[in-house]
Design a protein around this motif. Structure first.
Motif, PDB file in Angstrom:
ATOM      1  N   SER A  98      37.933  28.611  37.714  1.00  0.00           N
ATOM      2  CA  SER A  98      38.328  28.981  36.344  1.00  0.00           C
ATOM      3  C   SER A  98      37.577  29.039  35.197  1.00  0.00           C
ATOM      4  O   SER A  98      37.303  29.575  34.685  1.00  0.00           O
ATOM      5  CB  SER A  98      39.451  27.954  36.026  1.00  0.00           C
ATOM      6  OG  SER A  98      40.209  27.939  36.751  1.00  0.00           O
ATOM      7  N   ILE A 112      40.176  39.059  38.483  1.00  0.00           N
ATOM      8  CA  ILE A 112      41.532  38.304  39.093  1.00  0.00           C
ATOM      9  C   ILE A 112      41.074  38.278  40.596  1.00  0.00           C
ATOM     10  O   ILE A 112      41.704  37.555  40.862  1.00  0.00           O
ATOM     11  CB  ILE A 112      42.054  39.763  38.500  1.00  0.00           C
ATOM     12  CG1 ILE A 112      41.690  40.348  37.343  1.00  0.00           C
ATOM     13  CG2 ILE A 112      43.474  40.177  39.392  1.00  0.00           C
ATOM     14  CD1 ILE A 112      42.486  41.488  36.609  1.00  0.00           C
ATOM     15  N   ALA A 113      40.259  38.767  41.278  1.00  0.00           N
ATOM     16  CA  ALA A 113      39.700  38.496  42.784  1.00  0.00           C
ATOM     17  C   ALA A 113      40.088  37.635  43.209  1.00  0.00           C
ATOM     18  O   ALA A 113      40.563  36.453  44.232  1.00  0.00           O
ATOM     19  CB  ALA A 113      39.186  39.903  43.327  1.00  0.00           C
ATOM     20  N   LEU A 143      40.286  34.589  40.920  1.00  0.00           N
ATOM     21  CA  LEU A 143      41.518  33.879  41.137  1.00  0.00           C
ATOM     22  C   LEU A 143      42.687  33.952  41.441  1.00  0.00           C
ATOM     23  O   LEU A 143      43.685  33.114  41.537  1.00  0.00           O
ATOM     24  CB  LEU A 143      41.797  33.530  39.678  1.00  0.00           C
ATOM     25  CG  LEU A 143      41.046  33.746  38.647  1.00  0.00           C
ATOM     26  CD1 LEU A 143      41.116  34.052  37.005  1.00  0.00           C
ATOM     27  CD2 LEU A 143      40.239  31.961  38.663  1.00  0.00           C
ATOM     28  N   GLN A 144      42.713  34.836  42.340  1.00  0.00           N
ATOM     29  CA  GLN A 144      44.355  34.960  42.913  1.00  0.00           C
ATOM     30  C   GLN A 144      44.232  33.972  44.608  1.00  0.00           C
ATOM     31  O   GLN A 144      43.110  34.339  44.883  1.00  0.00           O
ATOM     32  CB  GLN A 144      44.194  36.387  43.511  1.00  0.00           C
ATOM     33  CG  GLN A 144      43.373  37.250  44.383  1.00  0.00           C
ATOM     34  CD  GLN A 144      43.545  37.033  45.689  1.00  0.00           C
ATOM     35  OE1 GLN A 144      44.746  36.459  46.791  1.00  0.00           O
ATOM     36  NE2 GLN A 144      42.493  37.134  46.307  1.00  0.00           N
ATOM     37  N   PRO A 145      45.209  33.903  44.825  1.00  0.00           N
ATOM     38  CA  PRO A 145      44.992  32.519  45.958  1.00  0.00           C
ATOM     39  C   PRO A 145      45.698  33.449  47.330  1.00  0.00           C
ATOM     40  O   PRO A 145      45.628  32.585  48.211  1.00  0.00           O
ATOM     41  CB  PRO A 145      46.247  31.589  45.414  1.00  0.00           C
ATOM     42  CG  PRO A 145      46.696  32.368  44.573  1.00  0.00           C
ATOM     43  CD  PRO A 145      46.560  33.546  44.366  1.00  0.00           C
ATOM     44  N   LYS A 146      46.094  34.703  47.478  1.00  0.00           N
ATOM     45  CA  LYS A 146      47.264  34.787  48.248  1.00  0.00           C
ATOM     46  C   LYS A 146      46.165  35.925  49.479  1.00  0.00           C
ATOM     47  O   LYS A 146      46.167  35.499  50.968  1.00  0.00           O
ATOM     48  CB  LYS A 146      47.933  35.724  48.276  1.00  0.00           C
ATOM     49  CG  LYS A 146      48.772  36.317  49.381  1.00  0.00           C
ATOM     50  CD  LYS A 146      50.435  37.148  48.706  1.00  0.00           C
ATOM     51  CE  LYS A 146      51.294  37.724  49.852  1.00  0.00           C
ATOM     52  NZ  LYS A 146      51.887  37.687  49.577  1.00  0.00           N
ATOM     53  N   LYS A 162      39.215  37.942  48.135  1.00  0.00           N
ATOM     54  CA  LYS A 162      38.224  36.677  47.047  1.00  0.00           C
ATOM     55  C   LYS A 162      36.672  37.028  47.791  1.00  0.00           C
ATOM     56  O   LYS A 162      36.626  37.048  46.550  1.00  0.00           O
ATOM     57  CB  LYS A 162      38.788  35.645  47.582  1.00  0.00           C
ATOM     58  CG  LYS A 162      38.460  33.869  47.081  1.00  0.00           C
ATOM     59  CD  LYS A 162      39.209  33.080  46.798  1.00  0.00           C
ATOM     60  CE  LYS A 162      40.566  33.199  46.691  1.00  0.00           C
ATOM     61  NZ  LYS A 162      40.716  32.589  45.204  1.00  0.00           N
TER      62      LYS A 162
END
Length: 145
Positions: free
Chosen positions: A13, A59-60, A62-65, A70
């Protein structure tokens, strides 16, 4: 493991917020960043490209999916930060000008290492659950009832 998870989320973060701030500073043409870009001999339009890439990259990560997305974010930031450190040093500037990018690169290394470790642990747990033999699974299901 809980401690590693907390460190991972805090470091991720923090890194993402710093990259978003840096991206916005590049996009809005903050005076210090414009001057640094000119001093390095890069064209000013590079700031728009990097600013946009930094926001998308933050953004990439931070996203978990989407795990591959990532990883691409991590790779992009690695290249950008190595390039930033190298640019300052190869331009003959003081080591202190390369220090912020180098510190961020170290933070990114911690984030990537923890992400790999946590992903591997989660995969191992799932793999163990999926490799339970049928009689064991039947007993496990019977015990739930």
């Amino acid at each position: 493991m809980r401690k590693q998870v907390v460190i991972f989320y805090v470091a991720s973060s923090m890194f993402a917020v710093l990259m978003m701030i840096s991206g916005m500073a590049k996009l809005t043409g903050q005076e210090a960043i414009v001057q640094a870009t000119v001093d390095l001999g890069y064209p000013l339009y590079l700031l728009k490209i990097l600013g946009t890439a930094y926001l998308i990259g933050a953004i990439a990560i931070l996203q978990p999916k989407f795990k591959t997305l990532k990883q691409w974010g991590y790779a992009g930031f690695s290249i950008a930060l190595i390039g930033a450190s190298g640019s300052h040093l190869l331009a003959g500037q003081a080591l202190s000008t390369a220090l912020p990018a180098t510190v961020l690169l170290a933070v990114l290394a911690v984030v990537v290492t923890l992400n790999a470790r946590l992903t591997r642990l989660n995969f191992s747990d799932e793999e163990v659950r999926n490799n339970i033999s049928s009689p064991q699974r039947a007993m496990s299901e019977a015990n739930k009832i």
